[in-house]
Design a protein around this motif. Sequence first.
Motif, short mmCIF file in Angstrom:
data_model
loop_
_atom_site.label_atom_id
_atom_site.label_comp_id
_atom_site.label_asym_id
_atom_site.label_seq_id
_atom_site.Cartn_x
_atom_site.Cartn_y
_atom_site.Cartn_z
N ASP A 1 0.85 -1.24 -0.16
CA ASP A 1 -0.18 0.08 -0.03
C ASP A 1 0.93 1.04 0.09
OD1 ASP A 1 -2.03 1.89 0.30
OD2 ASP A 1 -2.81 1.08 1.88
N VAL A 2 0.58 1.95 -0.94
CA VAL A 2 1.45 3.19 -1.09
C VAL A 2 0.40 4.55 -1.20
CG1 VAL A 2 3.10 4.81 -2.36
CG2 VAL A 2 3.51 2.23 -1.78
N GLU A 3 0.52 5.56 -0.47
CA GLU A 3 -0.42 6.65 -0.71
C GLU A 3 0.57 7.84 -0.96
OE1 GLU A 3 -4.06 7.28 1.38
OE2 GLU A 3 -3.16 9.18 2.25
N THR B 1 -2.00 -4.14 -10.04
CA THR B 1 -2.04 -2.75 -8.89
C THR B 1 -3.23 -2.09 -9.12
OG1 THR B 1 0.34 -2.64 -9.08
CG2 THR B 1 -0.81 -0.85 -8.08
N GLU B 2 -3.88 -2.30 -7.90
CA GLU B 2 -5.26 -1.26 -7.77
C GLU B 2 -4.93 0.19 -7.75
OE1 GLU B 2 -8.39 -3.07 -5.54
OE2 GLU B 2 -7.18 -4.83 -5.60
N TYR B 3 -5.76 1.11 -8.23
CA TYR B 3 -5.54 2.67 -7.84
C TYR B 3 -6.69 3.32 -7.64
CZ TYR B 3 -6.88 3.63 -12.73
OH TYR B 3 -7.66 3.97 -13.91
N LEU B 4 -6.82 4.12 -6.60
CA LEU B 4 -7.85 5.01 -6.35
C LEU B 4 -7.18 6.56 -6.34
CD1 LEU B 4 -10.58 6.02 -4.99
CD2 LEU B 4 -9.43 5.83 -2.76
N LEU B 5 -7.67 7.19 -7.12
CA LEU B 5 -7.25 8.67 -7.52
C LEU B 5 -8.36 9.43 -6.93
CD1 LEU B 5 -5.69 8.55 -11.03
CD2 LEU B 5 -4.87 7.80 -8.81
N VAL B 6 -8.26 10.63 -6.16
CA VAL B 6 -9.09 11.63 -5.48
C VAL B 6 -8.62 12.95 -5.93
CG1 VAL B 6 -10.38 12.22 -3.44
CG2 VAL B 6 -9.63 9.73 -3.84
N THR B 7 -9.48 13.78 -6.33
CA THR B 7 -9.10 15.21 -6.05
C THR B 7 -10.34 16.02 -5.43
OG1 THR B 7 -8.29 16.98 -7.42
CG2 THR B 7 -10.00 15.67 -8.45
N ASN B 8 -9.90 17.23 -4.87
CA ASN B 8 -10.78 17.95 -4.01
C ASN B 8 -10.26 19.45 -4.26
OD1 ASN B 8 -12.58 19.12 -2.29
ND2 ASN B 8 -11.59 18.43 -0.51
N TYR B 9 -10.93 20.26 -4.79
CA TYR B 9 -10.71 21.65 -4.96
C TYR B 9 -12.01 22.73 -4.88
CZ TYR B 9 -9.33 26.06 -7.41
OH TYR B 9 -8.94 27.37 -7.58
N LEU C 1 -2.48 3.37 -3.98
CA LEU C 1 -2.01 2.17 -4.78
C LEU C 1 -1.91 1.18 -3.90
CD1 LEU C 1 0.99 3.88 -6.87
CD2 LEU C 1 -1.50 3.68 -7.62
N LYS C 2 -2.56 -0.02 -4.32
CA LYS C 2 -2.43 -1.27 -3.70
C LYS C 2 -1.89 -2.40 -4.18
CE LYS C 2 -6.58 -0.24 -0.47
NZ LYS C 2 -5.29 -0.02 0.65
N ASN C 3 -1.09 -3.16 -3.92
CA ASN C 3 -0.37 -4.20 -4.33
C ASN C 3 0.59 -3.47 -5.52
OD1 ASN C 3 0.40 -6.77 -5.08
ND2 ASN C 3 -1.10 -7.00 -6.75
N VAL C 4 1.52 -2.64 -4.92
CA VAL C 4 2.33 -1.82 -5.64
C VAL C 4 3.50 -2.67 -6.20
CG1 VAL C 4 3.16 0.41 -6.18
CG2 VAL C 4 1.41 -0.03 -4.38
N LYS C 5 3.81 -2.83 -7.17
CA LYS C 5 5.09 -3.70 -7.84
C LYS C 5 6.21 -2.51 -7.88
CE LYS C 5 3.08 -7.40 -8.56
NZ LYS C 5 1.57 -7.14 -7.83
N GLY D 1 13.04 1.05 0.80
CA GLY D 1 13.33 1.57 -0.69
C GLY D 1 12.20 2.39 -1.35
N THR D 2 11.20 2.74 -0.75
CA THR D 2 10.03 3.61 -1.30
C THR D 2 10.47 4.98 -1.04
OG1 THR D 2 8.26 1.67 -0.84
CG2 THR D 2 7.58 4.01 -1.55
N ARG D 3 10.64 5.87 -2.24
CA ARG D 3 11.10 7.22 -2.19
C ARG D 3 10.98 8.04 -3.31
NH1 ARG D 3 15.91 8.24 -4.67
NH2 ARG D 3 16.74 6.45 -5.67
#
Length: 505
Positions: free
Chosen positions: A260-262, A305-313, A327-331, A362-364
């Motif tokens: 899981d990466v956000e 990899t599943e993704y969810l994209l959200v925006t708020n303005y 992102l879920k199950n991120v390769k 190593g996530t950066r």
Amino acid sequence: MQAVGSIVSILSAQKIEPIIRLASLSQISQGTTGGVVGNEIIGANFFKENPNINVTGRGVIIGIVDSGIDYLHPDFIYPDGTSKILYLWDQTKDGKPPKGYYIGTEYTNEDINKAIREKDATLSVDEEGSGTMLSGICAGLGNINPDYAGVANEASLIVIKLKKYDGNYTNASLSVATEYAAKKALELNMPIVFNISYGSNELVAMTALTLRDAVFFERGICIVSGVGNEGNTQTHTSGVVQFNGGEEYIELELSEDDPDVEIQIWMDRPDRVNCEVISPTGETSKLLQVSSYSFLTGLYDFEQTEYLLVTNYPTTFSGQQQIIINLKNVKKGIWKIKLIGVDINSGIYNAYLSNRVFLKPGTRFRESNPEKTINYPATYEDVISVGAYDTINGTIWPTSSRGPTIDYIPAPDIVAPGVNIIAPYPGEKYARISGTAPAAAYVTGSLALFLQYVLVENRYPKKAFTQSMVTYLKAGATRFDNTSYPNSALGYGLLNIRGSFEQLK
């Protein structure tokens, strides 16, 4: 997602604050070898060693919102066998919650004194140790070793052991904890200083307290928070979208798969962008178009990899455009985020990963930036923000977060000793603690001294507001030659509480 949309549409809402997980701003090491005590360097020993001065924090409460406290540790027990803890609210232990609350168990000073007499360690346990250590830096008595006494050794304590949700501390439990302790202080007619020892890369656009938080504008109530431990963790990047229709790429590198990466992206007001996310194999997500609130879901077929994209303005609490990428199950590999200018003025953006403690090593971001890494809630303008100074090497601690906030509020206000600090540890021991949390604890204890002098003793009661106290902290700080102040690492300099008192002349 429908629930979030419904909340956004509530016209009477003053502020919408999602529940987020918080990272500890403390790192604990066992033993005292190589440890230091910061009382001398911050000027606190001047008050301890001068027989003509009786400034000890007497009559002031310090609020510790953390992992609890070892109430049987001798450093929190007065010579007559009574505790310096006025109240202990253990949110994790079902029983008798405080009036108006529905979780945990509240212990009074009488309850704790009884446990001390009976040597009963079962009321509440500090499993992690950070709450005990920060309490000791602020107000420990030094009964086992007087060299390790806290800054304001006669200040009282209100301690809240925070409840975890899904294994993490959250801003929800933090919020009710500070509210509870502030109400207790008002009931007791005593000033209180809070030491906040958790932070987050999320909600970094939260910069203004609202009417809901009015209690914290009261005289004699202030909040001190570490700025975060993200200065060198490669969890922040920034850049510029040059023009309408212009494209800017953010590169995120994973050296191993991550479940899981956000990523959160904030545009400078009033700029707007659209967004796409490109996988290591070149698959592109659906286009996320800027709107008052919208979201997209999808799947990268090759990476699975599943993704969810959200925006708020604009967001209700800051007016900026916010983009959340989950992102879920991120390769592993290089992921690219494409920002496409829609309405560009400055074009400046800031992007954040979760705090380093929540990520694989190593996530950066490939092109990270240590500036603007101030964590929530130190981002609030009326919270005194503190960075960590390494007194052993005579320099800023590399991990200490840097300012300013993304709303261009200067931070940190000040720095204080925060590396290998010796403090009480559960089990009648001492250990070492590093981070911006212990640095904030030194400032918290120092402000207890200040509040005793100006407010409890009624010498300068008009100077007991947060805005005045932070001015005295800045004015009295130790500044080093060949360094320009304020700056994004050191703020206005190194805490010097004696220097702050001298500004009262």
